[in-house]
Design a protein around this motif. Structure first.
Motif, short mmCIF file in Angstrom:
data_model
loop_
_atom_site.label_atom_id
_atom_site.label_comp_id
_atom_site.label_asym_id
_atom_site.label_seq_id
_atom_site.Cartn_x
_atom_site.Cartn_y
_atom_site.Cartn_z
N ARG A 5 3.93 0.76 -13.89
CA ARG A 5 5.19 1.22 -14.48
C ARG A 5 4.90 1.98 -15.77
NH1 ARG A 5 9.12 -3.39 -15.91
NH2 ARG A 5 10.56 -1.63 -16.17
N GLY A 6 5.94 2.62 -16.28
CA GLY A 6 5.82 3.28 -17.57
C GLY A 6 5.52 2.31 -18.70
N THR A 7 5.81 1.02 -18.49
CA THR A 7 5.51 -0.02 -19.47
C THR A 7 4.03 -0.40 -19.47
OG1 THR A 7 5.98 -1.77 -17.89
CG2 THR A 7 7.82 -0.98 -19.23
N GLY A 8 3.32 0.00 -18.42
CA GLY A 8 1.91 -0.37 -18.27
C GLY A 8 1.69 -1.54 -17.34
N SER A 9 2.75 -2.25 -16.99
CA SER A 9 2.60 -3.40 -16.10
C SER A 9 2.39 -2.95 -14.65
CB SER A 9 3.82 -4.32 -16.20
OG SER A 9 4.99 -3.62 -15.77
N PRO A 10 1.71 -3.77 -13.83
CA PRO A 10 1.46 -3.39 -12.43
C PRO A 10 2.74 -3.19 -11.64
CG PRO A 10 0.02 -5.19 -13.09
CD PRO A 10 1.03 -5.04 -14.19
N LEU A 11 2.74 -2.15 -10.83
CA LEU A 11 3.86 -1.87 -9.92
C LEU A 11 3.44 -2.09 -8.48
CD1 LEU A 11 6.81 -0.55 -9.83
CD2 LEU A 11 5.60 1.51 -9.12
N ALA A 12 2.19 -1.72 -8.16
CA ALA A 12 1.68 -1.86 -6.79
C ALA A 12 0.20 -2.23 -6.85
CB ALA A 12 1.87 -0.57 -6.00
N LEU A 13 -0.23 -2.96 -5.83
CA LEU A 13 -1.62 -3.41 -5.72
C LEU A 13 -2.25 -2.86 -4.46
CD1 LEU A 13 -1.02 -7.20 -6.49
CD2 LEU A 13 -1.47 -5.37 -8.15
N MET A 14 -3.50 -2.44 -4.56
CA MET A 14 -4.28 -2.10 -3.37
C MET A 14 -4.98 -3.37 -2.91
SD MET A 14 -7.32 0.69 -2.96
CE MET A 14 -7.72 1.37 -1.35
N THR A 15 -4.81 -3.72 -1.63
CA THR A 15 -5.38 -4.96 -1.12
C THR A 15 -6.30 -4.69 0.07
OG1 THR A 15 -3.53 -5.38 0.40
CG2 THR A 15 -3.35 -6.26 -1.84
N GLU B 197 -10.80 -17.51 9.48
CA GLU B 197 -11.05 -17.07 8.11
C GLU B 197 -10.79 -15.58 7.91
OE1 GLU B 197 -14.96 -18.18 7.07
OE2 GLU B 197 -14.61 -20.33 7.21
N LEU B 198 -10.72 -14.81 8.98
CA LEU B 198 -10.53 -13.36 8.86
C LEU B 198 -9.22 -12.95 9.52
CD1 LEU B 198 -14.18 -12.14 9.60
CD2 LEU B 198 -13.07 -12.40 7.38
N THR B 199 -8.13 -13.25 8.84
CA THR B 199 -6.80 -12.94 9.37
C THR B 199 -6.35 -11.56 8.88
OG1 THR B 199 -6.22 -15.28 9.36
CG2 THR B 199 -4.41 -13.69 9.48
N PRO B 200 -5.89 -10.68 9.77
CA PRO B 200 -5.45 -9.34 9.37
C PRO B 200 -4.31 -9.39 8.35
CG PRO B 200 -5.72 -9.44 11.74
CD PRO B 200 -5.83 -10.85 11.24
N PHE B 201 -4.37 -8.49 7.39
CA PHE B 201 -3.32 -8.33 6.38
C PHE B 201 -3.09 -6.82 6.25
CE2 PHE B 201 -1.71 -7.89 2.02
CZ PHE B 201 -0.71 -8.84 2.03
N PRO B 202 -2.14 -6.27 7.01
CA PRO B 202 -2.04 -4.81 7.14
C PRO B 202 -1.40 -4.07 5.96
CG PRO B 202 -0.39 -5.87 8.49
CD PRO B 202 -1.25 -6.96 7.95
N THR B 203 -0.97 -4.79 4.91
CA THR B 203 -0.34 -4.13 3.77
C THR B 203 -1.41 -3.62 2.82
OG1 THR B 203 1.58 -5.58 3.95
CG2 THR B 203 1.33 -4.34 1.91
N LEU B 204 -1.67 -2.33 2.84
CA LEU B 204 -2.69 -1.73 1.97
C LEU B 204 -2.19 -1.62 0.54
CD1 LEU B 204 -5.41 -0.26 1.58
CD2 LEU B 204 -4.26 1.85 2.30
N TYR B 205 -0.93 -1.16 0.37
CA TYR B 205 -0.35 -1.04 -0.96
C TYR B 205 0.84 -1.99 -1.07
CZ TYR B 205 -3.27 3.07 -1.47
OH TYR B 205 -4.35 3.92 -1.55
N TRP B 206 0.67 -2.98 -1.90
CA TRP B 206 1.59 -4.11 -1.97
C TRP B 206 2.44 -4.01 -3.23
CZ3 TRP B 206 -0.58 -9.81 -1.90
CH2 TRP B 206 0.48 -10.70 -1.72
N PHE B 207 3.74 -3.96 -3.07
CA PHE B 207 4.65 -3.87 -4.21
C PHE B 207 4.67 -5.22 -4.92
CE2 PHE B 207 8.64 -3.82 -6.48
CZ PHE B 207 8.69 -2.52 -6.94
N CYS B 208 4.58 -5.21 -6.27
CA CYS B 208 4.45 -6.49 -6.97
C CYS B 208 5.38 -6.64 -8.18
CB CYS B 208 3.00 -6.69 -7.43
SG CYS B 208 2.42 -5.48 -8.65
#
Length: 218
Positions: free
Chosen positions: A20-30, A47-58
């Motif tokens: 964000r413009g505040t500097g806080s995280p807006l999205a995460l690459m996972t 142990e290896l479960t798919p997680f298809p969200t590459l860019y995660w809104f936070c």
């Protein structure tokens, strides 16, 4: 900061992809394996479960405004707007393909090999688009994955090669505005890695947020 936003630190976190413009995280690459919160992990198999969200809104602050857009019917409104413009819809499909390609290429070779053992897992991580969208269904008739995707399993060439459809797209599905906005903002901050069409839905969301929430720092 991420723990304050989500309540935990994702074990598959790669990087903060947008702020964000505040500097806080807006999205995460996972990383596309073993992600999600405790509830999802309890349901995971192996142990290896798919997680298809590459860019995660936070971000809960901006997320609240996006949720209001969804409640006001903007998922359907933007779907209709996109479906009426064939050129934008073509670019949107290429955006989905680019997202899927970027997600797949981020995986280690041994993890690609692991996922290729299962058609379902391969479809989730290699072939689905943003928010798990089956963008092949945008065509009429829908494209069949087996007819449009070439699966190459050698270590040197593991990427999917999706051919274009002779029928052309005629509809769109958006699903989650948060996912598209996370992707759009990450594309802007990572232009070299995201070398495919800009997420037009994310752009429209950005315009709506600026118009409806003038005091909100994006």
């Amino acid at each position: 900061m991420i723990i304050d936003q989500l309540g935990y630190l994702p074990t598959n976190l790669v990087a903060v992809s947008a702020r964000r413009g505040t500097g806080s995280p807006l999205a995460l690459m996972t990383y596309s394996l073993n992600g999600g919160g405790a509830r999802r992990k309890r349901k995971a198999v192996g142990e290896l479960t798919p997680f298809p969200t590459l860019y995660w809104f936070c971000c809960p602050v901006v997320g609240k405004a996006i949720s209001e857009l969804e409640r006001d019917g903007f998922v359907g409104i933007l779907e209709s707007r996109l479906s009426e413009n064939s050129a934008l819809l073509d670019d949107f499909i290429e955006c989905h393909r680019g997202y899927a390609r970027e997600r797949w290429n981020l995986l280690l070779p041994e993890h690609q090999d692991y996922l290729l053992q299962s058609e379902r897992m391969t479809g989730m991580v290699r072939d689905s688009g943003i928010a798990g969208t089956n963008y092949q269904s945008f065509y009429n008739p829908p494209l069949e994955a087996s007819a449009t995707t070439t699966i190459i399993t050698t270590q040197s060439t593991r990427n999917s090669d999706v051919e274009s459809s002779p029928t052309g797209p005629n509809k769109a599905s958006i699903k989650c505005l948060h996912a598209h906005y996370a992707h759009y903002r990450s594309q802007i901050e990572r232009p070299v890695e995201c070398d495919y069409p800009l997420n037009i839905i994310g752009l429209w969301i950005d315009e709506l947020l600026k118009d409806r929430y003038k005091d909100l720092i994006l």
